[in-house]
Write a protein that holds these residues in place. Structure first.
Motif, mmCIF file in Angstrom:
data_model
loop_
_atom_site.group_PDB
_atom_site.id
_atom_site.type_symbol
_atom_site.label_atom_id
_atom_site.label_comp_id
_atom_site.label_asym_id
_atom_site.label_seq_id
_atom_site.Cartn_x
_atom_site.Cartn_y
_atom_site.Cartn_z
ATOM 1 N N ARG B 3 0.882 -1.175 0.000
ATOM 2 C CA ARG B 3 0.000 0.000 0.000
ATOM 3 C C ARG B 3 0.910 1.212 0.000
ATOM 4 O O ARG B 3 2.114 1.092 0.207
ATOM 5 C CB ARG B 3 -0.881 -0.005 1.242
ATOM 6 C CG ARG B 3 -0.049 0.151 2.511
ATOM 7 C CD ARG B 3 -0.867 0.068 3.776
ATOM 8 N NE ARG B 3 -0.041 0.496 4.893
ATOM 9 C CZ ARG B 3 -0.293 0.230 6.159
ATOM 10 N NH1 ARG B 3 -1.360 -0.492 6.477
ATOM 11 N NH2 ARG B 3 0.497 0.670 7.112
ATOM 12 N N LEU B 5 0.445 4.870 1.873
ATOM 13 C CA LEU B 5 -0.385 5.815 2.618
ATOM 14 C C LEU B 5 0.375 7.114 2.899
ATOM 15 O O LEU B 5 -0.174 8.194 2.710
ATOM 16 C CB LEU B 5 -0.863 5.179 3.922
ATOM 17 C CG LEU B 5 -1.638 3.861 3.740
ATOM 18 C CD1 LEU B 5 -2.076 3.324 5.094
ATOM 19 C CD2 LEU B 5 -2.834 4.036 2.821
ATOM 20 N N THR B 6 1.598 6.999 3.349
ATOM 21 C CA THR B 6 2.409 8.188 3.644
ATOM 22 C C THR B 6 3.846 7.937 3.189
ATOM 23 O O THR B 6 4.277 6.787 3.054
ATOM 24 C CB THR B 6 2.450 8.490 5.160
ATOM 25 O OG1 THR B 6 3.237 7.478 5.804
ATOM 26 C CG2 THR B 6 1.053 8.491 5.764
ATOM 27 N N ARG B 99 -8.721 9.812 -2.504
ATOM 28 C CA ARG B 99 -8.501 11.162 -1.972
ATOM 29 C C ARG B 99 -9.710 11.515 -1.120
ATOM 30 O O ARG B 99 -10.857 11.355 -1.544
ATOM 31 C CB ARG B 99 -8.353 12.184 -3.081
ATOM 32 C CG ARG B 99 -8.467 13.632 -2.516
ATOM 33 C CD ARG B 99 -8.156 14.699 -3.516
ATOM 34 N NE ARG B 99 -6.719 14.803 -3.669
ATOM 35 C CZ ARG B 99 -6.105 15.755 -4.347
ATOM 36 N NH1 ARG B 99 -6.802 16.701 -4.950
ATOM 37 N NH2 ARG B 99 -4.794 15.777 -4.443
ATOM 38 N N HIS B 104 -5.925 11.455 7.611
ATOM 39 C CA HIS B 104 -5.750 10.074 8.031
ATOM 40 C C HIS B 104 -7.017 9.241 7.868
ATOM 41 O O HIS B 104 -7.282 8.346 8.657
ATOM 42 C CB HIS B 104 -5.289 10.009 9.498
ATOM 43 C CG HIS B 104 -3.924 10.577 9.690
ATOM 44 N ND1 HIS B 104 -2.791 9.801 9.686
ATOM 45 C CD2 HIS B 104 -3.506 11.846 9.860
ATOM 46 C CE1 HIS B 104 -1.731 10.582 9.855
ATOM 47 N NE2 HIS B 104 -2.140 11.826 9.964
ATOM 48 N N PHE B 106 -7.467 6.973 6.100
ATOM 49 C CA PHE B 106 -7.136 5.567 5.820
ATOM 50 C C PHE B 106 -7.071 4.728 7.086
ATOM 51 O O PHE B 106 -7.161 3.506 7.013
ATOM 52 C CB PHE B 106 -5.835 5.469 5.023
ATOM 53 C CG PHE B 106 -4.758 6.406 5.491
ATOM 54 C CD1 PHE B 106 -4.019 6.106 6.619
ATOM 55 C CD2 PHE B 106 -4.506 7.581 4.810
ATOM 56 C CE1 PHE B 106 -3.017 6.959 7.051
ATOM 57 C CE2 PHE B 106 -3.507 8.455 5.230
ATOM 58 C CZ PHE B 106 -2.766 8.149 6.356
ATOM 59 N N ASN B 120 -2.922 6.285 -1.299
ATOM 60 C CA ASN B 120 -3.416 7.570 -0.814
ATOM 61 C C ASN B 120 -3.119 8.665 -1.837
ATOM 62 O O ASN B 120 -1.971 8.954 -2.139
ATOM 63 C CB ASN B 120 -2.747 7.898 0.532
ATOM 64 C CG ASN B 120 -3.243 9.208 1.107
ATOM 65 O OD1 ASN B 120 -4.215 9.788 0.639
ATOM 66 N ND2 ASN B 120 -2.559 9.668 2.158
ATOM 67 N N ASP B 123 -4.865 13.149 1.751
ATOM 68 C CA ASP B 123 -5.818 13.139 2.867
ATOM 69 C C ASP B 123 -5.764 14.485 3.575
ATOM 70 O O ASP B 123 -4.757 14.852 4.173
ATOM 71 C CB ASP B 123 -5.528 11.997 3.833
ATOM 72 C CG ASP B 123 -4.175 12.097 4.513
ATOM 73 O OD1 ASP B 123 -3.150 12.093 3.803
ATOM 74 O OD2 ASP B 123 -4.126 12.193 5.753
ATOM 75 N N HIS B 128 0.343 13.325 0.824
ATOM 76 C CA HIS B 128 0.079 13.208 -0.601
ATOM 77 C C HIS B 128 1.324 12.570 -1.218
ATOM 78 O O HIS B 128 2.079 13.220 -1.941
ATOM 79 C CB HIS B 128 -0.195 14.598 -1.191
ATOM 80 C CG HIS B 128 -0.762 14.587 -2.569
ATOM 81 N ND1 HIS B 128 -1.063 13.435 -3.243
ATOM 82 C CD2 HIS B 128 -1.098 15.613 -3.408
ATOM 83 C CE1 HIS B 128 -1.549 13.740 -4.429
ATOM 84 N NE2 HIS B 128 -1.585 15.041 -4.550
#
Lengths: 310, 310, 310
Positions: B3, B5-6, B99, B104, B106, B120, B123, B128
């Protein structure tokens, strides 16, 4: 099958045929049209599940989907639904999937010069045949039969497309259907089946089919705070279900209203299984209408007197 | 990589791996999944660039994109983000690009039964990561290294997803990051880096990274008329930049606010280059999550007791 | 043909070339670009017909369409049309089809660094060249020539893109164009052609081309109740048409206003034929701009000094 407007149009053998083909698709069967084939999904009401499910079914059949956004369409300019549908036929779309807030919207499309198959993806409070078919598939995968099953449909029966279509189809297939939920939401004279108190319905049924409270369709303000306790599937009621009984819900779910949030993915729940099955029944329906619709070829040159190129 | 996410989740070697693969895609490399693969982009906020860029990346990988319109979705009916995501998984989508305006968002998707990778795409004011990666690619193509570079991030730092993700990633990679713009928009205690006066920042940096003034997120009314003169990249300031220094901006641009309109496509500008790179880093990210996500196959028949067809 | 902005840009031989290729597409000809090719349709105004028709044309050419929703785009954040167009070019789109409410919007796109072809799908009250081309194709298929034909354009001439573009093109091709409808909607000084009373225009013309009353563009309230009787195509007037004369309308139709509802699909009507032809002329236009646009390849690495991979 030249179209799919209501479950009532289908014979029992047609239903069984679609379920069998859906099951084949679930098991990896592939069917694709011989030529590039475009379809369009005309959704005049918000929908995630049904629209995405049709899109997925269409892509898996190799169909191309011409986008349609009701909010940016000529419907805003006063175009009739018939003219919109004829427009899509004219540009070469081979089937239309339509959801519309008006009951029996499809009647204004019949008996005229519109010549491509229509698949009803929900009309007002009326019918939603592919939802019924996916429910049937889910039940049949579970019990291998409909005969002798008892199915409790619980909740917002008056406003539910699903309740009506399902009750009729399940009864025709040999199941017993009962209803529960707020008594004021059940019409004794509907002829669809009997009302049972919530605890009795849940403890005696093989399938507990919950309906969504459709806030957006309700005039009267239902106290949703109390709904779960009075008519919803609490953890206590789930414990009282028959050992093999399953939980179904057409979604979107109001967690904590129709069902305790913790039960949504419990071992009895077939809620996300229903969504999986939705793709397969829609593949089967689209295959059937595309395959058998002989009028589906546009006669593009029918009015033409001269050909520009020799 | 299961994944994205960040940026903080990525090791330096993972970042470098993605940049290298992105560069290969820029040079014409082709990667496609072996089977028909559907993904969906769930954008709950307006976006041209990021959404189109993901769409383009997806098409170039041969993926099919199931459309999603937040404004016409069941979110309007109160469906949770988790249930929406599970719905897409259930119908057979293999990855979700999301988006969402909530920081957060997620976290509500993790540690449950959702089993497909999330990318992601922004968020709230948080992260981003694909924007950061495309910025990194653009810088690396220019300087071939991050070590020893000085990067000035100028503008709306408090509300910028980009500022935060970039500052952290660039610092980890060995660059020095400083901030400039209205001092009231910079939090001394953020720990992200130092503040420099605008002229000093611009004259001493290798990369002048302008941020968009996000009118739609600001409560206080910034005098945008004066912004260009005080904190923007005027033609005078551009003249003061180091000879090899470049201009970056995540876009959309407020022409005449963050940057003089005539500089948008000047020879120092990498603004549209960044957009090109966006497609390639997103291809690399999607390739990685699809390739390595072993749980990505849906067990469609897991709940099934009977098969209708023999 | 490197773009298509107005009919005036086209020479007569270019028009004839497009019509001939459109006819070939109508007869089943296939043309596809050699490489995967993406395009985008930037529609800033509602449209069913034109947008769907372009989508269909694009799919039939094997193009992939990157979705764009003006209502969810960065235009809301104040991005200029030029920057939006450059963004799509940067991500790799090879042609843009644009509809915009502003007259001559395309002038802000010309003479700058935007390097991909633009096809105008309607600008304000200005031009709508592919609508004109589909009208020409429909007329040529019917009469095999334009010379000596009399064409009556009836209705909302002031606000009609179609009226203007068509009148000029038809006159250049040798037809005689007259106008009818409410006299206050016709500007004597337009230089486009003469005004004739409605009954005279209808009884003497080979083509009766009705225009839609554009309620959404009218300030003055036209009494649409009386419109049909005074200026519309009633069943009585249809009886007075020349034996071989045909009816055209760009749609969407206001049934019972511009035309009696029963005439919409009568044997003289070419209204849905026009829609069919729309797909074929758009295929021809897109083929031509994609084929001949030499600047269409993006130089993705033009600014790049270092390659990450060796």
């Amino acid at each position: 099958m030249k179209r799919l407007l209501t479950m009532n149009e289908l014979t029992i053998s047609e239903m069984e045929h679609i379920l069998a083909e859906a099951e084949q698709f679930a098991n990896g069967a592939v069917w694709r049209p011989q030529q590039q084939t475009m379809v369009a999904n005309l959704f005049f009401e918000p929908s995630t599940r049904t629209k995405s499910s049709f899109e997925m079914a269409e892509r898996k059949l190799g169909l191309e989907v011409i986008p349609f956004d009701a909010g940016a369409s000529s419907v805003l300019k006063g175009e009739t639904l018939y003219d919109t549908a004829r427009t899509f036929e004219s540009i070469g779309v081979k089937a239309l999937v339509i959801r519309h807030e008006q009951d029996h919207y499809f009647e204004q499309l019949l008996g005229k010069q519109l010549n491509i198959p229509i698949v009803n993806a929900g009309d007002g409070c009326g019918h939603h045949p592919t939802q019924s078919l996916l429910d049937l598939l889910t039940i049949k995968q579970e019990f291998n039969t409909f005969k002798g099953l008892k199915i409790a449909i619980i909740g917002d029966i008056t406003h539910s497309r699903v309740a009506r279509s399902n009750a009729i189809a399940l009864t025709r297939l040999g199941a017993k259907v009962v209803f529960s939920g707020p008594p004021e939401w059940f019409d004794e004279n509907s002829g669809l089946g009997e009302y049972e108190a919530i605890d009795q319905a849940i403890t005696t049924s093989d399938v507990v089919m919950l309906l969504r409270i459709q806030h957006e369709r309700h005039d009267s303000s239902v106290e949703t705070n109390d709904y779960l306790t009075q008519y919803g599937l609490t953890k206590e009621r789930e414990q009282m279900m028959k050992p093999h009984a399953i939980i179904m819900h057409p979604a979107p779910i109001n967690r904590g209203v129709e069902i305790d949030s913790e039960l949504v993915e419990c071992s009895r729940s077939r809620i996300f299984k229903q969504m999986q099955n939705g793709v397969f029944v829609r593949m089967a329906v689209l295959k059937n209408v595309l395959e058998q619709f002989e009028g589906g070829t546009l006669h593009e040159n029918s009015h033409q007197k001269w050909s520009i190129t020799q």
